[in-house]
Design an enzyme around this catalytic site. Structure first.
Site, short mmCIF file in Angstrom:
data_model
loop_
_atom_site.label_atom_id
_atom_site.label_comp_id
_atom_site.label_asym_id
_atom_site.label_seq_id
_atom_site.Cartn_x
_atom_site.Cartn_y
_atom_site.Cartn_z
CB SER A 219 -25.66 -62.93 27.17
OG SER A 219 -25.87 -63.69 28.35
N GLY B 112 -27.21 -54.10 26.01
CA GLY B 112 -28.58 -54.59 25.83
C GLY B 112 -29.51 -54.00 26.87
CG HIS B 113 -28.98 -55.07 30.96
ND1 HIS B 113 -27.74 -55.65 31.05
CD2 HIS B 113 -29.87 -56.03 31.32
CE1 HIS B 113 -27.87 -56.91 31.45
NE2 HIS B 113 -29.15 -57.17 31.61
CD GLN C 296 -38.08 -60.75 20.10
OE1 GLN C 296 -39.01 -59.99 20.33
NE2 GLN C 296 -38.21 -62.07 20.12
#
Ligand code: AMP
Length: 279
Positions: free
Chosen positions: A174, A13-14, A137
């Site tokens: 996450s 995600g990062h 998001q």
């Protein structure tokens, strides 16, 4: 200059944010800072995964053709010269509050969370001075808070928001997924599946005009049932100001979001959040 603020324990995600920044800017800066002021005294500041060496290795190995130009890893004393305690009543110095969109949803169980986020992001933007700053998001309310912060305090940067990166099971990536056993991690894909049920209901009914929030929420809540999962909230909110909506109007849309407590590998619960944008 592009800027990607993170708390480390980097994952795909990062990396999506970094890779987009590398594409859109001459220079890219990543920050890694576990921000104490966004954790309440009972929250997981001590336990939050800190993996600086492997984070730096990920950035070096993953981005080869065009490299990240700098990684900013400030000390707590540099970010909070007056010191910082997690007890808000004893804090000193300047803090930033974004009113109207910080109190609901995440703000209900974490009342000072967005004050901490808005404060650290303001400090980071002042230090780095980027042309564009990148957010995911996955943290939908954070995106609304930051957009409002940048607009209201006339901060000269463009806020870019990129889609949520998910595991194969569709569980949102996450850093806190590290707290989960493999079984719970698999079972947590139910969170996205439930939101998706709500989205499908909306998509199937929106041709008739506005769709009732109550019915969308029923779809989600009836799917998100597991004896060891505890729902904090499921909510439908306006995409720009996070007001609660009775109906979702096509053209306006909404954020359908949830926070769920699931069992940790050892004792206690991990709190996972996810959302889908209804268009
Ligand atoms: P964090 O390190 O959790 O503070 O996250 C740093 C940035 O990465 C924030 O803008 C997050 O919204 C973003 N982010 C975290 N998880 C994801 C994900 N699964 N997909 C896309 N962006 C993410």
């Amino acid at each position: 200059m592009g800027f990607v603020p993170t708390m480390g324990a980097l994952h795909e995600g990062h990396c999506l944010l970094v890779s987009q920044s590398l594409q859109e800017n001459d220079k890219t800066i990543v920050s890694i800072f576990v921000n104490p002021s966004q954790f309440a005294p009972h929250e997981d500041l001590e336990d939050y995964p800190r993996t600086l060496d492997s984070d730096l290795e990920i950035l070096c190995k993953k981005f080869v053709q065009k490299k990240v130009d700098a990684v900013f890893v400030p000390k707590v004393s540099e970010m909070y010269p007056a010191g910082i305690t997690q007890d808000v009543s004893k804090q000193k110095g300047a803090f930033v509050n974004v009113l109207g969109c910080s109190e609901q949803l995440e703000g209900e169980t974490r009342p000072h969370f967005f004050r901490g986020v808005a404060t650290v992001v303001t400090k980071l933007l002042n230090i780095v001075g980027p042309t564009r700053v990148y957010f995911g998001q996955k943290d939908a309310q954070q995106c609304v808070v930051i957009r409002s912060l940048v607009r209201d305090l006339l901060i000269d940067t463009e806020v870019r928001v990129l889609p949520t990166v998910r595991e194969k099971s569709m569980l949102a990536l996450s850093s806190r997924n590290a707290y989960l056993s493999e079984d719970v991690r698999q079972e947590s894909s139910l969170i996205y599946q439930s939101l998706r049920k709500g989205e499908l209901f909306y998509l199937n009914h929106r041709q008739n005009g506005k769709v009732s929030t109550k019915e969308i929420l029923e779809q989600v809540k009836s799917t998100l049932v597991r004896p060891d999962f505890e729902i904090d909230y499921v909510s439908v909110n306006h995409p720009d100001n996070l007001d609660e909506l009775e109906y979702v109007e096509p053209g306006v849309g909404a954020i359908l979001s949830t926070a769920v407590r699931v069992p940790k590998r050892q004792d206690g619960q991990a709190r996972l959040i996810d959302n889908i944008i209804l268009h």
